[in-house]
Enzyme design. Structure first.
Site, short mmCIF file in Angstrom:
data_model
loop_
_atom_site.label_atom_id
_atom_site.label_comp_id
_atom_site.label_asym_id
_atom_site.label_seq_id
_atom_site.Cartn_x
_atom_site.Cartn_y
_atom_site.Cartn_z
CB SER A 47 42.10 43.61 33.67
OG SER A 47 42.96 44.70 33.89
CG ASP A 163 45.57 42.53 34.67
OD1 ASP A 163 44.80 41.77 34.08
OD2 ASP A 163 45.51 43.78 34.55
#
Length: 278
Positions: A47, A163
């Site tokens: 991320s 993610d």
């Protein structure tokens, strides 16, 4: 310590964790490591950790990264969002992708000055997807930052990706595949969920708390693989408060400074003389 294989001094491997805006603390950590002359031999990221680690490994100066981060306001953050009515997510993420390309162009992972592994999640199979060695850097980052529900998933090849923090929020375990001799250092900005609850939590509060709980549990399973853990105190900021960049970066610097003595000890050459004090 000299590496017998290539003559390089031993360095650290850096696992930069997820955390949205709180991940700006990674900039502060990198600033201190640079200033102290700590060699970084590998970076893994999920991320926001993938974003900052990837840009840094591509050669983007920390001063430039910090300057851009500190210019963020509520208005500029909103300007980089592109809402879309979709059952797959609230944002397309095209504006963020364009911003990333303005920084690094179409750079390939094989061209980076530091080996990097970027984590994403195949949302249809639950598998961890690791981008390293080759492939488009921005595509990998864009996949890794696609928070489920918030961003529309990214298609890369035949995979539907979200993610990386969903499966591996602080990817310490991946560092050994990049440089097995590097001292593994984890940087986590995942907040510990408070016992006290908001009187009337919103849907966003509930989602973010659930995500934080999940990531904290996953991090705890991996944490033991790190020789050193750096955990900046950034719980004052929410995941969207990029305009708190100055305070967040300072927290990263402070946490890294506290870890420097331990890092330097870990990088010292081992000898019997050091053990027996002769």
């Amino acid at each position: 310590m000299k590496d017998l294989n290539n003559g390089r001094k031993r360095g650290i491997g850096l696992a930069l964790g997820s955390g949205s805006a709180r991940g700006l603390a990674h900039i502060g950590v990198l600033k201190v490591l640079e200033r102290e002359g700590i060699p970084i031999r590998a970076i893994s990221g999920a991320s926001i950790g993938a974003l900052i680690g990837g840009l840094y490994a591509a050669g983007m100066p920390l001063a430039e990264l910090e300057s851009i981060a500190k210019k963020a306001t509520r208005r500029t953050v909103l300007a980089h969002l592109d809402p879309i009515p979709s059952l797959k997510g609230l944002m397309v993420g095209k504006k963020i992708e364009e911003m990333l390309r303005s920084f690094v162009g179409n750079k390939d992972l094989s061209e980076l000055k530091i080996p990097v592994a970027i984590i994403a999640t195949d949302i249809l199979t639950g598998k961890e997807i690791i981008f390293k060695d080759s492939g488009d850097l921005v595509d990998a980052i864009r996949a890794s930052i696609s928070i489920p529900v918030v961003f529309v998933p990214v298609r890369v090849g035949d995979r539907t990706l979200v993610d990386g923090g969903v499966v591996n929020p602080v990817p310490v375990d991946v560092l050994a595949s990049l440089d097995p001799r590097a001292v593994p250092v984890a940087v986590s900005v995942i907040p510990k969920v408070e016992h006290k609850q908001a009187e009337r939590p919103t849907t966003v509060d509930i989602f973010l708390n659930a995500f934080d709980i999940m990531q904290q549990r996953l991090y705890e399973t991996n944490k033991s693989l790190a020789r050193i853990s750096i955990e900046p105190h950034v719980s004052f900021a929410s995941g969207i408060e990029f305009w708190e960049a100055k305070r967040i970066i300072e927290c990263g610097e402070q946490a890294a400074l506290e870890a420097i003595p331990e890092i330097k000890r870990a990088l010292k050459p081992f000898s019997l003389f050091s053990v027996f004090g002769k």
